[in-house]
Scaffold this active site. Structure first.
Site, PDB file in Angstrom:
ATOM      1  N   LYS A 128     -17.936   1.014  -0.313  1.00 46.18           N
ATOM      2  CA  LYS A 128     -19.330   0.564  -0.455  1.00 46.18           C
ATOM      3  C   LYS A 128     -19.494  -0.703   0.354  1.00 46.18           C
ATOM      4  O   LYS A 128     -18.571  -1.530   0.394  1.00 46.18           O
ATOM      5  CB  LYS A 128     -19.628   0.225  -1.916  1.00 46.18           C
ATOM      6  N   HIS A 131     -22.690  -6.262  -1.060  1.00 45.55           N
ATOM      7  CA  HIS A 131     -24.088  -6.635  -1.252  1.00 45.55           C
ATOM      8  C   HIS A 131     -24.184  -8.124  -1.572  1.00 45.55           C
ATOM      9  O   HIS A 131     -23.195  -8.859  -1.566  1.00 45.55           O
ATOM     10  CB  HIS A 131     -24.752  -5.760  -2.320  1.00 45.55           C
ATOM     11  N   HIS A 134     -21.757  -9.882  -3.914  1.00 49.77           N
ATOM     12  CA  HIS A 134     -20.456 -10.204  -3.328  1.00 49.77           C
ATOM     13  C   HIS A 134     -20.583 -11.382  -2.370  1.00 49.77           C
ATOM     14  O   HIS A 134     -19.638 -12.134  -2.182  1.00 49.77           O
ATOM     15  CB  HIS A 134     -19.873  -8.986  -2.602  1.00 49.77           C
TER      16      HIS A 134
HETATM   17  N1  ARG Z   1     -14.948  -5.301  -8.141  1.00 55.03           N
HETATM   18  C1  ARG Z   1     -15.765  -5.981  -9.086  1.00 55.03           C
HETATM   19  C2  ARG Z   1     -17.247  -5.783  -8.717  1.00 55.03           C
HETATM   20  O1  ARG Z   1     -17.584  -5.509  -7.591  1.00 55.03           O
HETATM   21  C3  ARG Z   1     -15.480  -7.458  -9.169  1.00 55.03           C
HETATM   22  C4  ARG Z   1     -14.078  -7.826  -9.589  1.00 55.03           C
HETATM   23  C5  ARG Z   1     -13.967  -9.244 -10.096  1.00 55.03           C
HETATM   24  N2  ARG Z   1     -12.633  -9.656 -10.426  1.00 55.03           N
HETATM   25  C6  ARG Z   1     -11.939  -9.277 -11.523  1.00 55.03           C
HETATM   26  N3  ARG Z   1     -10.705  -9.675 -11.681  1.00 55.03           N
HETATM   27  N4  ARG Z   1     -12.516  -8.518 -12.442  1.00 55.03           N
HETATM   28  O2  ARG Z   1     -18.091  -5.905  -9.590  1.00 55.03           O
END
Ligand code: ARG
Length: 570
Positions: A128, A131, A134
């Protein structure tokens, strides 16, 4: 060198330990005064210790004042109000200190810097495009990394990518049935997104596809060669794209340990939770129930079909980090919608008695006021488009302001200003408030923006170049001398920098640095408006050039902590 606050604390602690050696006192705190009438710094020491000492605050203040011996730091002390001690620095001391800043590094030994600070940020989901959420995580995380490094911490920047989950079965089906090879080569993530959507559409008329996707996912998890290869390919093409953006933004990670990295540890984690009676079986799933006062929903750590969840992988991640690093603290950066997730798994690690200091640093959602950035589908804002748009708009401004620059220089300025403006728009806000993003505000050369700060920096650099052209360049052997109040004011602001950085680190708030830099630029500009530099006699000229150059260096250092570049010319 010591920060000014540290230096002042030392002077006071000497006196206090003499007068009140038998008392268990609260540590002295030094703050900057808001009104010059009250001196340069102030302490409420007498008030906060009055009860403990058993004396009236004014009496304590008097005693401290009377015991103050002649020293090289403090000119005088005044007592104000209920017992404030107002501190006036010696001009000579201040001038010497300003000369040393940015040339010598500060001593931050008082901070607890043992071990590693792990910062978990950016963390997009594979296949993906990144966005706007991020974007914020990336920018804030990168800034915190720089801030902690500046203070001498050992930082591990970890990108916890979302590379494991149910989407991969669907992607594999989509890839095999509907992939357009040519588009995929050109723009792999976009094409993977498209086949994913294609899967969703098709599965509505052909529900068996869902079962097939689960089948492919099982095969992948069981190590099927072909599926495993495809999965790795998805990760590789995605990371390639992300890395282009990271590079453009000057963001670097030490590790990319995604969710899959912890996959093999999850069965053990669930076992440990069960053995310790923390997770229980509930309708076939393994679930953690929390004490009522925690006010948390139960957390499923393993589904009925055996699958592990996001929380399970995060618990495993803490275990891995605990075993493989000497953790000072872990800092996670995500948007506000994940608050419950973090509360849940933090609590679970507490229940496991894993004592690891963790902080979830969450931020509000960024919205666009003019709606320019809604895509065709109307919801996600793609990072690449955002950076391109910033650059394009910055280019138009630069082109208008400075039409004679070479095309290459214009492009370079546009990239630095465009990206700087976007980062600053994010970092200058209190992160927990929603950010309304407006291009005209963000790219304004006046006001609290990156272009304003970058421009202030470039302007000082241009003054310094002019001085050299006129053979009046900086002479580092000369002293700084104050002839105007504004020079002193600017100097007081300059020596605040390290304490501001400490505060930003302790509160995880890069916006404190942004506020500081904005204030610094404003003070510099009033200094520059009221104090001419180049047409002065030698002593004043030298002194003012030194102050100007220390301001430029501080601006550069501060912007660097926000991940924002400076330009020598704009
Ligand atoms: N991949 C997740 C997202 O895009 C964020 C991860 C954040 N870090 C963690 N250790 N949970 O929402």
């Amino acid at each position: 060198m010591l920060t000014i606050q540290r230096e002042l604390k030392n002077v006071f602690n000497d006196i206090i330990s003499n007068i009140y050696s038998d008392k268990n006192l609260k540590e002295i705190e030094i703050s900057v005064t808001t009104n010059k009438k009250f001196g340069d710094f102030q302490t409420n020491f007498a008030m906060i210790n009055s009860k403990i000492i058993g004396e009236n605050p004014r009496v304590i203040a008097e005693k401290i004042k009377d015991s103050m011996k002649e020293n090289e730091v403090i000119e005088k002390i005044e007592i104000a109000g209920p017992g404030f001690l107002n501190i006036f620095l010696k001009d000579e001391y201040l001038a010497k200190l300003v000369k040393r800043i940015t040339k010598e590094s500060y001593d931050f030994n008082e901070l607890n810097r043992k071990g590693d600070v792990i910062i978990d940020y950016s963390s997009p989901n594979i296949a993906k495009r990144m966005h706007i959420g991020h974007l914020r995580s990336t920018i804030i995380g990168d800034s915190l990394k720089r801030i902690y490094q500046y203070l001498g911490y050992n930082v591990i920047a970890d990108n916890h990518i979302g590379d494991w989950g149910t989407q991969f079965g669907k992607l594999i089906i989509g890839y095999r049935n509907w992939l357009n090879e040519e588009v995929y080569r050109e723009n792999p993530i976009e094409e993977l997104e498209r086949v994913y959507v294609e899967f969703t559409k098709n599965s509505e008329v052909e529900p068996e596809l869902e079962d097939k996707a689960r089948e492919e996912l099982k095969k992948l998890q069981a190590g099927d060669k072909e599926n495993y290869r495809l999965w790795q390919e998805f990760i590789e093409v995605s990371l390639n794209e992300y890395n282009k953006l990271y590079e453009r933004m000057g963001v670097k990670f030490d590790t990319y340990y995604g969710e899959s990295f912890y996959h093999n540890m999850m069965p053990d984690v669930v076992k440990e939770l069960e053995n310790k009676g923390i997770a229980v079986e509930n309708e076939g799933a393994k679930v953690v129930f929390f004490p009522e006062e925690e006010n948390l929903y139960p957390c499923i750590v393993q589904k009925k079909d055996g699958a592990f969840l996001y929380a399970t992988s995060d618990i495993a991640t803490v275990k891995y980090r605990k075993e493989n690093y000497d953790i000072n603290q872990i800092i996670y950066i995500t948007d506000e919608r994940q608050q419950d997730h973090f509360k849940q798994f933090f609590k679970i690690t507490d229940m496991l008695s894993w004592s690891v200091e963790k902080h979830h640093i969450w931020f509000g959602i960024m919205r666009f006021a003019d709606g320019v950035f809604s895509t065709r589908k109307g919801n996600v804002i793609r990072l690449e488009e955002l950076l391109d748009e910033g650059k394009k708009r910055a280019y138009e401004i630069v082109n208008k302001k400075n039409p004679t620059l070479s095309e290459e220089e214009k492009q370079n300025i546009a990239e630095v200003v465009g990206i700087g403006a976007i980062k600053y728009a994010d970092l200058s806000q209190n992160r927990q408030t929603a950010v309304i993003f407006e291009w005209d505000k963000v790219l304004n050369f006046e006001g609290n923006t990156a272009p304003y700060l970058q421009y202030s920096y470039a302007r000082i650099k241009s003054i310094l170049r002019k001085a050299i052209e006129q053979e009046k360049g900086i002479d580092e052997t000369k002293d700084i001398k104050f002839t105007q109040e504004i020079e002193r004011e600017l100097s007081i602001q300059l020596i605040q920098f390290p304490e501001i950085v400490i505060k930003a680190a302790k509160t995880y708030k890069p916006n404190l640095i942004a506020d500081y830099l904005y204030e610094l630029s404003k003070i510099f500009n009033s200094f520059y408006n009221s104090c001419s530099i180049l047409n002065q006699n030698n002593d004043i000229l030298c002194s003012r050039l030194l102050i100007a150059s220390r301001t430029a260096d501080t601006l550069k250092n501060g912007l660097h902590l926000l991940g924002i570049e400076t330009l020598e010319r704009m």
